[in-house]
Write a protein that holds these residues in place. Structure first.
Motif: not given
Length: 282
Positions: A206-224
């Protein structure tokens, strides 16, 4: 000086000019928002007892002769009566906050309308604000965490391309909520604060830039991606330290062309795959 929107900011504000600072041309004080809208900013609260009547008259003539819409920032608290007399409309900018509204009521100000800075966590609704200030809400600015993230990451200083993408997300109408918004709504725990691990991750696919975050409540690590139209679940961690352990020295990989691919490799063997409806929620 330049503000977070990469807009040149005047060194002398309206308050300085009204109080008799060296007579800069008014055009030198103005910030051009767009071809039809201009802002006269103030740097400090305006002292009501020391406003120069001569300067107000000059300001009035200038506003009358300009073809653009002029927004005059009158500072905090009740504006000078001289400014009210030359204004076509008097608007108050406030939040749905009990203390802010009480301050507005006690000021005795009778605004023509309210610009509401809307915070989702507040319990006061728009009707309460209108009833309290005896004025209709003419515009609403929704507070969105992506603004704070972009400012903190320095993404609003690089030019108008970044600004356009960010403000598009802020002003997006309700039917077009982001993938991250919809993902949060699937689980109440996901409305908890995030811990960000960089906002400029890239991937070979992908040519896009992504944010990577960890959600405190669910424990999910995700990229958007930048406009949060796509979200990818990377894994689940019960603690923030678990993420840090899985991503050692992640800052050194942040600008790598394949940095997001590195994260995928790091977390895959160490985490529980979160419940995402497919690899990406669009």
């Amino acid at each position: 000086m330049t503000d977070v929107l990469a807009t040149p900011w005047p060194t002398v504000g309206l308050s300085d000019w009204l109080l008799g600072e060296p007579a800069h041309p008014i055009d030198d004080l103005v910030v051009d928002i767009d071809p039809t809208t201009r802002l006269l900013p103030t740097r400090t609260p305006i002292d009501l007892d020391q406003v120069s009547g001569e300067r107000v008259a000059i300001l009035h003539r200038w506003m009358r002769d300009t073809s653009a819409i002029v927004l005059v920032d009158a500072g905090t608290g009740p504006p000078a009566e001289a400014l009210l007399e030359i204004a076509d409309r008097n608007l108050i900018v406030t939040r749905p906050c009990y203390l802010a509204l009480m301050k507005g009521v006690r000021s005795g100000l009778k605004p023509d309308g309210v610009v509401l800075v809307n915070e989702p966590s507040r319990s006061l609704n728009t009707s309460s604000v209108e009833q309290c200030l005896s004025a209709p809400i003419v515009a609403t600015i929704d507070v969105h965490p992506s603004v704070a993230r972009s400012v903190d990451a320095g993404l609003l200083t690089g030019g108008h391309a970044h600004i356009t993408r960010t403000t598009a997300a802020i002003t997006r109408p309700e039917p077009n909520r982001t993938a991250v918004d919809r993902w949060r709504d699937l689980d109440e725990r996901r409305h908890s604060p995030d811990v960000d691990y960089g906002m400029r991750w890239r991937t070979a696919s992908s040519g896009d830039e992504w944010r990577v975050s960890w959600n405190r409540g669910s424990g999910a690590l995700y990229a958007t991606n930048r406009d949060e139209s796509v979200i990818e679940g990377l894994g689940t961690f019960t603690t923030e330290s678990g993420v840090t352990t899985a991503l050692p020295e992640w800052g050194t990989h942040h600008q790598d062309p394949n940095g997001l691919d590195w994260i995928r490799q790091q977390v895959e063997p160490a985490t529980i795959t979160p419940e995402f409806p497919g690899p990406a929620l669009r």
